[in-house]
Design a protein around this motif. Structure first.
Motif, short mmCIF file in Angstrom:
data_model
loop_
_atom_site.label_atom_id
_atom_site.label_comp_id
_atom_site.label_asym_id
_atom_site.label_seq_id
_atom_site.Cartn_x
_atom_site.Cartn_y
_atom_site.Cartn_z
N GLN A 148 -0.26 8.71 -15.09
CA GLN A 148 -0.04 7.45 -16.35
C GLN A 148 -1.47 6.91 -15.88
O GLN A 148 -1.46 5.72 -14.62
N ARG A 149 -2.06 6.47 -16.60
CA ARG A 149 -3.59 5.16 -16.60
C ARG A 149 -3.21 4.05 -17.69
O ARG A 149 -3.30 4.29 -18.96
N PRO A 150 -3.31 2.89 -17.30
CA PRO A 150 -3.92 2.59 -15.91
C PRO A 150 -3.49 2.95 -14.64
O PRO A 150 -3.39 2.70 -13.97
N HIS A 151 -2.40 2.75 -15.10
CA HIS A 151 -0.73 2.40 -14.43
C HIS A 151 0.55 2.81 -14.63
O HIS A 151 0.67 2.72 -15.60
N PRO A 152 1.04 3.52 -13.73
CA PRO A 152 2.92 3.43 -14.41
C PRO A 152 2.86 2.22 -14.80
O PRO A 152 2.65 0.60 -14.87
N LYS B 148 -3.66 8.59 -7.53
CA LYS B 148 -3.57 7.96 -8.27
C LYS B 148 -2.52 8.54 -8.89
O LYS B 148 -2.12 9.80 -8.91
N PRO B 149 -2.29 7.73 -10.03
CA PRO B 149 -0.93 7.92 -10.95
C PRO B 149 -1.49 8.56 -12.05
O PRO B 149 -2.63 8.76 -12.19
N GLY C 128 0.98 -1.23 0.06
CA GLY C 128 0.01 -0.04 0.08
C GLY C 128 0.76 1.30 0.14
O GLY C 128 0.58 2.17 -1.16
N PRO C 129 1.90 1.06 0.76
CA PRO C 129 2.89 2.96 0.68
C PRO C 129 3.15 2.73 -0.40
O PRO C 129 3.59 3.79 -0.54
N LEU C 130 3.99 1.84 -0.81
CA LEU C 130 4.58 1.60 -2.41
C LEU C 130 3.91 1.72 -3.41
O LEU C 130 4.56 3.12 -3.68
N ALA C 131 2.83 1.80 -3.63
CA ALA C 131 0.99 2.38 -4.86
C ALA C 131 1.04 3.75 -4.04
O ALA C 131 1.93 4.08 -5.37
N ILE C 132 1.32 4.40 -3.09
CA ILE C 132 1.17 5.97 -2.80
C ILE C 132 2.41 6.18 -2.96
O ILE C 132 2.31 7.85 -3.55
N THR C 133 3.75 6.27 -2.65
CA THR C 133 4.67 6.46 -3.60
C THR C 133 5.59 6.50 -4.21
O THR C 133 5.28 7.70 -5.59
N VAL C 134 4.55 5.51 -5.38
CA VAL C 134 5.03 5.59 -6.53
C VAL C 134 3.89 6.63 -7.62
O VAL C 134 4.49 6.96 -8.38
N GLN D 211 3.32 11.15 -10.23
CA GLN D 211 2.51 12.50 -10.30
C GLN D 211 3.81 14.42 -10.73
O GLN D 211 3.17 14.98 -10.95
N MET D 212 4.37 13.86 -9.65
CA MET D 212 5.64 14.98 -9.49
C MET D 212 6.57 15.22 -10.46
O MET D 212 7.02 15.60 -10.75
N SER D 213 5.99 13.86 -11.37
CA SER D 213 7.31 13.80 -12.36
C SER D 213 6.53 14.63 -13.67
O SER D 213 6.97 13.94 -15.03
#
Length: 309
Positions: A169-173, A166-167, A83-89, A94-96
């Motif tokens: 990139q969709r659906p995800h990186p 949410k990242p 869970g925390p890894l999903a938040i971090t990535v 978003q930051m990038s």
């Protein structure tokens, strides 16, 4: 064939060292800057000034670079909760502005776990945990906004999660999986990977493992063409034999050994090796750069190799 830069900061690198390499890679047109995710040096190097955290580094690079893609080969599932890894990535994505890729694996380096107090279960359990982590991470990212996510596994349970942030990139990186395992690695790659990577193996080994992953895709009805196929190889390129020898000595290796097992030699030799990997289906190469002070190395490859691919 896309060329990406891959670094091993646990061998001794500060954030500023990594930023210099990432910016030079961006300026010269490489496809991405990746780093390993390790907390302990390997071999006889000092490792000073000490390890840098992979995702802290990538968060900084997300703001200190503009266009180059950023990622890990490979984050260890033992280091972080899903869970925390999903938040971090998602946050670093978003930051990038949507430039992040997550390479993740079981973790393998027992000594670094001992050195920093990280539990290191047996291999079978590490694969089980990686499987569940991938289910949780992708599940959180794919859950529509306004809905919640639940997961019940043997090692991880998620209850009524808002599945945020949410990242971009969709659906995800993109998710990178890799390795030489004959059964579970191909199965996980078929189910979860956007890219399959093989580090430091021969063309024959690459052919065999790519075939296993393609077979695992066929078993679940997935088109293998949906995956990107890649290799990682140590880089040692020089404009002539003397420069190849100098760069090999700087990383404690022999030119002939690097020519046999890596991506080494003059630009013409390097292009020839790249061509052999391309012929067997590799679409992307991660160039392991071990001397992070030698930015001219990147310049040479960009000018004399990359522009001819």
């Amino acid at each position: 064939m896309e060329l990406r830069i891959f670094t091993e900061p646990q061998q001794g690198a500060s954030y500023d060292d990594l930023l210099a390499v990432a910016r030079r890679a961006e300026e010269t047109g490489f496809g991405a800057f990746f780093r390993s995710d390790h907390y302990l040096k390997m071999g006889s190097v000092s490792g000073e000034p000490g390890p840098t955290d992979a995702w802290t580094t990538l968060a900084g690079l997300a703001r200190d670079t503009r266009s180059i893609r950023l990622g890990t080969l490979m984050s260890a599932a033992t280091f972080r909760l899903p869970g925390p890894l999903a938040i971090t990535v998602a946050q670093v994505d978003q930051m990038s502005g949507g430039r992040v890729e997550l390479g993740i694996g079981t973790g393998w380096y027992d000594a670094e776990h001992q050195a920093y107090g990280i539990p290191f279960p047996p291999l079978g359990e590490r694969f089980d945990r990686l499987d569940e982590q991938l289910a949780v991470i992708t599940g959180l990212w794919r859950t529509p906004s306004g809905e919640t996510f639940d997961f019940t596994g043997r090692h991880y349970q998620v209850v009524d999660s808002p599945a945020l942030p949410k990242p971009v990139q969709r659906p995800h990186p993109p998710i990178l999986l890799g390795g030489k395992g004959a059964k579970r690695t191909p199965q996980l790659a078929a189910r979860y990977a956007d890219e399959f990577n093989l580090p430091f193996v021969s063309i024959d080994e690459t052919v065999a493992q790519f075939a296993r992953v393609r077979a695992a895709c066929a078993d679940i009805g997935r088109d293998p063409a949906q995956l990107t196929w890649s290799n990682a190889l140590v880089l040692c390129c020089g404009k002539d034999d003397a420069e190849v020898a100098r760069r090999a000595a700087a990383i404690g290796r022999e030119p002939d050994e690097l020519r046999a097992n890596g991506l080494a030699g003059t630009p013409a030799e390097v292009i020839d090796t790249i061509g052999r990997y391309a012929e067997i289906g590799s679409q992307r190469l991660y160039l392991q750069v071990l001397d992070l002070t030698d930015l001219d190395h990147l310049d040479l490859v960009a000018a004399e190799v990359m522009r001819q691919l």
